[in-house]
Design a protein around this motif. Structure first.
Motif, PDB file in Angstrom:
ATOM      1  N   VAL A  18       0.834  -1.210   0.000  1.00  0.00           N
ATOM      2  CA  VAL A  18       0.000   0.000   0.000  1.00  0.00           C
ATOM      3  C   VAL A  18       0.870   1.262   0.000  1.00  0.00           C
ATOM      4  CG1 VAL A  18      -1.582   1.362   1.445  1.00  0.00           C
ATOM      5  CG2 VAL A  18      -2.049  -1.064   1.003  1.00  0.00           C
ATOM      6  N   ASP A  19       1.973   1.228   0.720  1.00  0.00           N
ATOM      7  CA  ASP A  19       2.856   2.389   0.776  1.00  0.00           C
ATOM      8  C   ASP A  19       3.442   2.729  -0.589  1.00  0.00           C
ATOM      9  OD1 ASP A  19       2.434   2.701   3.466  1.00  0.00           O
ATOM     10  OD2 ASP A  19       4.253   1.630   4.072  1.00  0.00           O
ATOM     11  N   ASP A  20       3.536   1.732  -1.476  1.00  0.00           N
ATOM     12  CA  ASP A  20       4.084   1.967  -2.811  1.00  0.00           C
ATOM     13  C   ASP A  20       3.057   2.526  -3.788  1.00  0.00           C
ATOM     14  OD1 ASP A  20       6.606   1.114  -2.110  1.00  0.00           O
ATOM     15  OD2 ASP A  20       6.253  -0.974  -2.703  1.00  0.00           O
ATOM     16  N   ILE A  21       1.801   2.581  -3.376  1.00  0.00           N
ATOM     17  CA  ILE A  21       0.745   3.101  -4.249  1.00  0.00           C
ATOM     18  C   ILE A  21       0.857   4.615  -4.352  1.00  0.00           C
ATOM     19  CG2 ILE A  21      -1.752   3.419  -4.475  1.00  0.00           C
ATOM     20  CD1 ILE A  21      -2.093   0.661  -3.161  1.00  0.00           C
ATOM     21  N   ASP A  23      -0.832   8.233  -6.244  1.00  0.00           N
ATOM     22  CA  ASP A  23      -1.964   8.826  -6.963  1.00  0.00           C
ATOM     23  C   ASP A  23      -1.622   9.093  -8.424  1.00  0.00           C
ATOM     24  OD1 ASP A  23      -3.431   8.795  -4.641  1.00  0.00           O
ATOM     25  OD2 ASP A  23      -2.940  10.864  -4.099  1.00  0.00           O
ATOM     26  N   LYS A  24      -0.322   9.243  -8.712  1.00  0.00           N
ATOM     27  CA  LYS A  24       0.109   9.554 -10.071  1.00  0.00           C
ATOM     28  C   LYS A  24       0.391   8.300 -10.905  1.00  0.00           C
ATOM     29  CE  LYS A  24       2.202  13.888  -8.492  1.00  0.00           C
ATOM     30  NZ  LYS A  24       3.446  14.692  -8.379  1.00  0.00           N
ATOM     31  N   ASP A  25       0.159   7.132 -10.321  1.00  0.00           N
ATOM     32  CA  ASP A  25       0.458   5.896 -11.037  1.00  0.00           C
ATOM     33  C   ASP A  25      -0.469   5.739 -12.245  1.00  0.00           C
ATOM     34  OD1 ASP A  25       0.692   2.999 -11.689  1.00  0.00           O
ATOM     35  OD2 ASP A  25       1.921   3.000  -9.878  1.00  0.00           O
ATOM     36  N   PRO A  26       0.058   5.406 -13.415  1.00  0.00           N
ATOM     37  CA  PRO A  26      -0.796   5.232 -14.597  1.00  0.00           C
ATOM     38  C   PRO A  26      -1.742   4.036 -14.499  1.00  0.00           C
ATOM     39  CG  PRO A  26       1.472   4.599 -15.080  1.00  0.00           C
ATOM     40  CD  PRO A  26       1.486   5.250 -13.734  1.00  0.00           C
ATOM     41  N   ILE A  27      -1.459   3.110 -13.582  1.00  0.00           N
ATOM     42  CA  ILE A  27      -2.377   1.988 -13.342  1.00  0.00           C
ATOM     43  C   ILE A  27      -2.833   2.073 -11.887  1.00  0.00           C
ATOM     44  CG2 ILE A  27      -2.693  -0.511 -13.447  1.00  0.00           C
ATOM     45  CD1 ILE A  27      -0.436  -0.675 -15.418  1.00  0.00           C
ATOM     46  N   PRO A  28      -3.861   2.883 -11.609  1.00  0.00           N
ATOM     47  CA  PRO A  28      -4.247   3.140 -10.210  1.00  0.00           C
ATOM     48  C   PRO A  28      -5.143   2.048  -9.635  1.00  0.00           C
ATOM     49  CG  PRO A  28      -5.623   4.422 -11.674  1.00  0.00           C
ATOM     50  CD  PRO A  28      -4.676   3.655 -12.558  1.00  0.00           C
ATOM     51  N   TYR A  29      -4.679   0.799  -9.712  1.00  0.00           N
ATOM     52  CA  TYR A  29      -5.485  -0.318  -9.243  1.00  0.00           C
ATOM     53  C   TYR A  29      -4.621  -1.325  -8.486  1.00  0.00           C
ATOM     54  CZ  TYR A  29      -9.118   1.315 -12.434  1.00  0.00           C
ATOM     55  OH  TYR A  29     -10.066   2.084 -13.074  1.00  0.00           O
ATOM     56  N   VAL A  30      -5.288  -2.074  -7.603  1.00  0.00           N
ATOM     57  CA  VAL A  30      -4.709  -3.293  -7.039  1.00  0.00           C
ATOM     58  C   VAL A  30      -5.556  -4.449  -7.561  1.00  0.00           C
ATOM     59  CG1 VAL A  30      -3.768  -2.208  -4.976  1.00  0.00           C
ATOM     60  CG2 VAL A  30      -6.099  -3.109  -4.923  1.00  0.00           C
ATOM     61  N   THR A  31      -4.920  -5.571  -7.753  1.00  0.00           N
ATOM     62  CA  THR A  31      -5.610  -6.719  -8.344  1.00  0.00           C
ATOM     63  C   THR A  31      -5.671  -7.864  -7.341  1.00  0.00           C
ATOM     64  OG1 THR A  31      -4.951  -6.130 -10.592  1.00  0.00           O
ATOM     65  CG2 THR A  31      -5.558  -8.420 -10.213  1.00  0.00           C
ATOM     66  N   SER A  73      -6.547   3.756  -4.656  1.00  0.00           N
ATOM     67  CA  SER A  73      -6.630   4.782  -3.613  1.00  0.00           C
ATOM     68  C   SER A  73      -7.742   4.463  -2.622  1.00  0.00           C
ATOM     69  CB  SER A  73      -6.832   6.158  -4.240  1.00  0.00           C
ATOM     70  OG  SER A  73      -7.984   6.196  -5.038  1.00  0.00           O
ATOM     71  N   SER A  74      -8.846   3.870  -3.099  1.00  0.00           N
ATOM     72  CA  SER A  74      -9.913   3.470  -2.184  1.00  0.00           C
ATOM     73  C   SER A  74      -9.446   2.346  -1.274  1.00  0.00           C
ATOM     74  CB  SER A  74     -11.150   3.014  -2.968  1.00  0.00           C
ATOM     75  OG  SER A  74     -11.720   4.082  -3.671  1.00  0.00           O
ATOM     76  N   PHE A  75      -8.778   1.359  -1.868  1.00  0.00           N
ATOM     77  CA  PHE A  75      -8.287   0.237  -1.059  1.00  0.00           C
ATOM     78  C   PHE A  75      -7.278   0.709  -0.025  1.00  0.00           C
ATOM     79  CE2 PHE A  75      -5.329  -3.195  -0.134  1.00  0.00           C
ATOM     80  CZ  PHE A  75      -6.195  -4.228   0.210  1.00  0.00           C
ATOM     81  N   SER A  76      -6.340   1.582  -0.432  1.00  0.00           N
ATOM     82  CA  SER A  76      -5.317   2.042   0.507  1.00  0.00           C
ATOM     83  C   SER A  76      -5.922   2.893   1.618  1.00  0.00           C
ATOM     84  CB  SER A  76      -4.222   2.810  -0.230  1.00  0.00           C
ATOM     85  OG  SER A  76      -4.736   3.961  -0.858  1.00  0.00           O
ATOM     86  N   THR A  77      -6.944   3.693   1.290  1.00  0.00           N
ATOM     87  CA  THR A  77      -7.613   4.498   2.326  1.00  0.00           C
ATOM     88  C   THR A  77      -8.281   3.592   3.350  1.00  0.00           C
ATOM     89  OG1 THR A  77      -7.996   6.338   0.801  1.00  0.00           O
ATOM     90  CG2 THR A  77      -9.414   6.216   2.742  1.00  0.00           C
ATOM     91  N   TRP A  78      -8.996   2.584   2.847  1.00  0.00           N
ATOM     92  CA  TRP A  78      -9.644   1.625   3.753  1.00  0.00           C
ATOM     93  C   TRP A  78      -8.603   0.869   4.570  1.00  0.00           C
ATOM     94  CZ3 TRP A  78      -9.071  -3.781   3.350  1.00  0.00           C
ATOM     95  CH2 TRP A  78      -9.829  -4.507   4.270  1.00  0.00           C
ATOM     96  N   TRP A  79      -7.540   0.415   3.912  1.00  0.00           N
ATOM     97  CA  TRP A  79      -6.526  -0.379   4.608  1.00  0.00           C
ATOM     98  C   TRP A  79      -5.853   0.424   5.724  1.00  0.00           C
ATOM     99  CZ3 TRP A  79      -5.303  -5.297   5.071  1.00  0.00           C
ATOM    100  CH2 TRP A  79      -4.089  -5.618   5.694  1.00  0.00           C
ATOM    101  N   ARG A  80      -5.469   1.649   5.434  1.00  0.00           N
ATOM    102  CA  ARG A  80      -4.779   2.458   6.454  1.00  0.00           C
ATOM    103  C   ARG A  80      -5.689   2.738   7.644  1.00  0.00           C
ATOM    104  NH1 ARG A  80      -2.227   5.258   1.720  1.00  0.00           N
ATOM    105  NH2 ARG A  80      -0.020   4.655   1.764  1.00  0.00           N
ATOM    106  N   ALA A  81      -6.966   3.005   7.372  1.00  0.00           N
ATOM    107  CA  ALA A  81      -7.903   3.278   8.469  1.00  0.00           C
ATOM    108  C   ALA A  81      -8.086   2.051   9.347  1.00  0.00           C
ATOM    109  CB  ALA A  81      -9.243   3.735   7.900  1.00  0.00           C
ATOM    110  N   GLU A  82      -8.240   0.889   8.711  1.00  0.00           N
ATOM    111  CA  GLU A  82      -8.437  -0.338   9.475  1.00  0.00           C
ATOM    112  C   GLU A  82      -7.170  -0.753  10.218  1.00  0.00           C
ATOM    113  OE1 GLU A  82     -11.653  -2.361   9.796  1.00  0.00           O
ATOM    114  OE2 GLU A  82     -11.673  -0.177   9.733  1.00  0.00           O
ATOM    115  N   SER A  83      -6.008  -0.581   9.572  1.00  0.00           N
ATOM    116  CA  SER A  83      -4.753  -0.939  10.230  1.00  0.00           C
ATOM    117  C   SER A  83      -4.515  -0.098  11.465  1.00  0.00           C
ATOM    118  CB  SER A  83      -3.579  -0.762   9.253  1.00  0.00           C
ATOM    119  OG  SER A  83      -3.704  -1.618   8.144  1.00  0.00           O
ATOM    120  N   LYS A  84      -4.865   1.166  11.370  1.00  0.00           N
ATOM    121  CA  LYS A  84      -4.662   2.090  12.484  1.00  0.00           C
ATOM    122  C   LYS A  84      -5.539   1.725  13.675  1.00  0.00           C
ATOM    123  CE  LYS A  84      -4.750   7.047  13.558  1.00  0.00           C
ATOM    124  NZ  LYS A  84      -5.041   8.406  13.012  1.00  0.00           N
TER     125      LYS A  84
END
Length: 418
Positions: A18-21, A23-31, A73-84
């Motif tokens: 998630v830390d490597d994600i 916003d400027k990535d041309p492929i803004p997805y996790v699979t 970005s949605s996944f990382s937002t959810w992940w960071r909130a839950e991890s915290k």
């Protein structure tokens, strides 16, 4: 409701992904790949050089075999909130809703127990699937994790660098720093069994894999374009394109300007003292004076200062010389693995461009320094100040000797090896 659960053992690896994600990535997805009822994968991070985490699944979760991508970005937002808001040992889960008409699921997450976040899955990113397939078919080299950690310790001792190489044929370390290539001796009792050439980004990735894994072995693949590391559960990749120029460069040649063999503990003792005095620490300057008879270390500012003679076994110096050296860098030079006795060879080296470096040598190799400091320059303007301090120190030591103090150290020349 079916769910995707991330257990405690996977959480740290997913956080790195998630830390490597960006916003400027041309492929803004996790699979997400649900391969079987027991095995899945999460792939994401940088688009060109992704990371991947193997996910242990449970058939009771009700997941269907499939491949789909999620807004990163949605996944990382959810992940960071839950991890915290979740204990390290507590799993994190997200609902997977399979609609009757939809081929791809909708994921529903609850963030910090207060807000819902939904993510509609999209068709899988082909480059992510290709990375998974490459990993499965890749022929990796294997390195014991303990050996990899030793390599990382050697790399860390030579920071900063742009390129780090362990040369198996030469049994030496080579680094590139500030566009200069330097050859360094190996630590005592170390043999290179795996030649390895990395840039600083790939060193960081290897470090993450090694320090966050309980695996006994690290798998790695290196070519002209990329580095891939895996511990069996996590896979990371990075670009090695920056090494193209390194392979074409010639090593910088240095000649010896001054060589001394000194008592290293005298040396380190006073460096530590300088750093304990606030004005000297702030000035961050050590002065090294060398002539045919004496080696003196000093740190001098208007408000305060200190200087001492270093016990010396050998001096090669054509004329009295004075050098200014970065104090904090000098203090960080490790003694471990550099010498088995009190004495150590130190040399001031100069290249064709007139650039200086201070080299430290171990017992194993007297031709290549084990450590080098490049933040060193001539300090001729301070010569008068240093000579005055030297004269005052000589007077004080002679006075001490005259009253029969057995603890005086004015006999600088020579000392017994341990």
């Amino acid at each position: 409701m079916p769910k995707l659960e991330f257990n405690a053992d996977s959480k740290r690896d997913i956080s790195h992904l998630v830390d490597d994600i960006s916003d400027k990535d041309p492929i803004p997805y996790v699979t997400v790949v649900i391969e079987t009822k027991e095995v899945g994968y999460l792939i994401g991070g940088q688009s060109d050089f992704p990371s991947m985490v193997k996910l242990p699944l449970n058939s009771d979760w009700g997941l269907k075999k499939g491949q789909w991508s999620l807004c990163a970005s949605s996944f990382s937002t959810w992940w960071r909130a839950e991890s915290k808001n979740t204990l390290d040992e507590t799993p994190i889960s997200i609902e997977v809703e399979y609609g009757k008409q939809q081929k791809l699921p909708l994921l529903n997450g609850l963030m910090a127990q207060v807000s819902r976040l939904y993510i509609q899955a999209k068709p899988p990113i082909e480059s992510h699937l290709a990375f998974l397939e490459q990993h499965k078919n890749q022929t990796y080299q294997v390195l014991p994790t303990d050996s990899a950690r030793v390599i990382l310790e050697v790399a860390d001792s030579h920071q900063p660098f742009d390129v780090f190489e362990l040369n198996k044929e030469q049994q030496k370390v080579r680094i590139e720093r500030d566009n200069n290539i330097q050859t360094c001796a190996l630590p005592e009792n170390m043999d290179v069994t795996h030649g390895i050439l990395l840039n600083k980004e790939s060193v960081v990735q290897l470090e993450r894999i090694c320090h966050n894994s309980d695996a006994e072995q690290i798998q790695y693949y290196l070519d002209d374009e990329r580095a891939i590391f895996s511990d069996g559960n996590r896979v990371s990749s990075s670009s090695l394109a920056s090494l193209r120029e390194y392979r074409l460069k010639k090593e910088t040649v240095y000649r010896t300007e001054v060589k001394i063999i000194i008592n290293i503990y005298d040396f380190k003792e006073d460096l530590k003292k300088y750093l304990s005095i606030t004005p000297l620490k702030k000035a961050n300057q050590a002065l090294l004076y060398i002539d045919a008879d004496y080696v003196m270390l000093a740190s001098l500012v208007e408000e305060t200062g200190s200087n001492r003679f270093i016990r010396t076994k050998h001096i090669e110096c054509d004329k009295p010389s004075l050098y200014s050296i970065n104090l904090s860098q000098l203090n960080r030079v490790p003694i471990k693995d550099m010498t088995s006795a009190e004495q150590m060879k130190i040399a001031v080296l100069i290249n064709e461009q007139g650039e200086l470096k201070l080299g430290f040598y171990n017992d194993r190799n007297n031709s290549d320094p084990y450590q080098s400091i490049t933040d060193i320059e001539y300090a001729s303007p301070k010569m008068e100040l240093v000579l005055n301090s030297k004269a005052k120190l000589e007077i004080m030591l002679k006075q001490q000797n005259a009253i029969g103090d057995e603890s005086n150290q004015f006999d600088m020349l020579g000392f017994e090896d341990v």
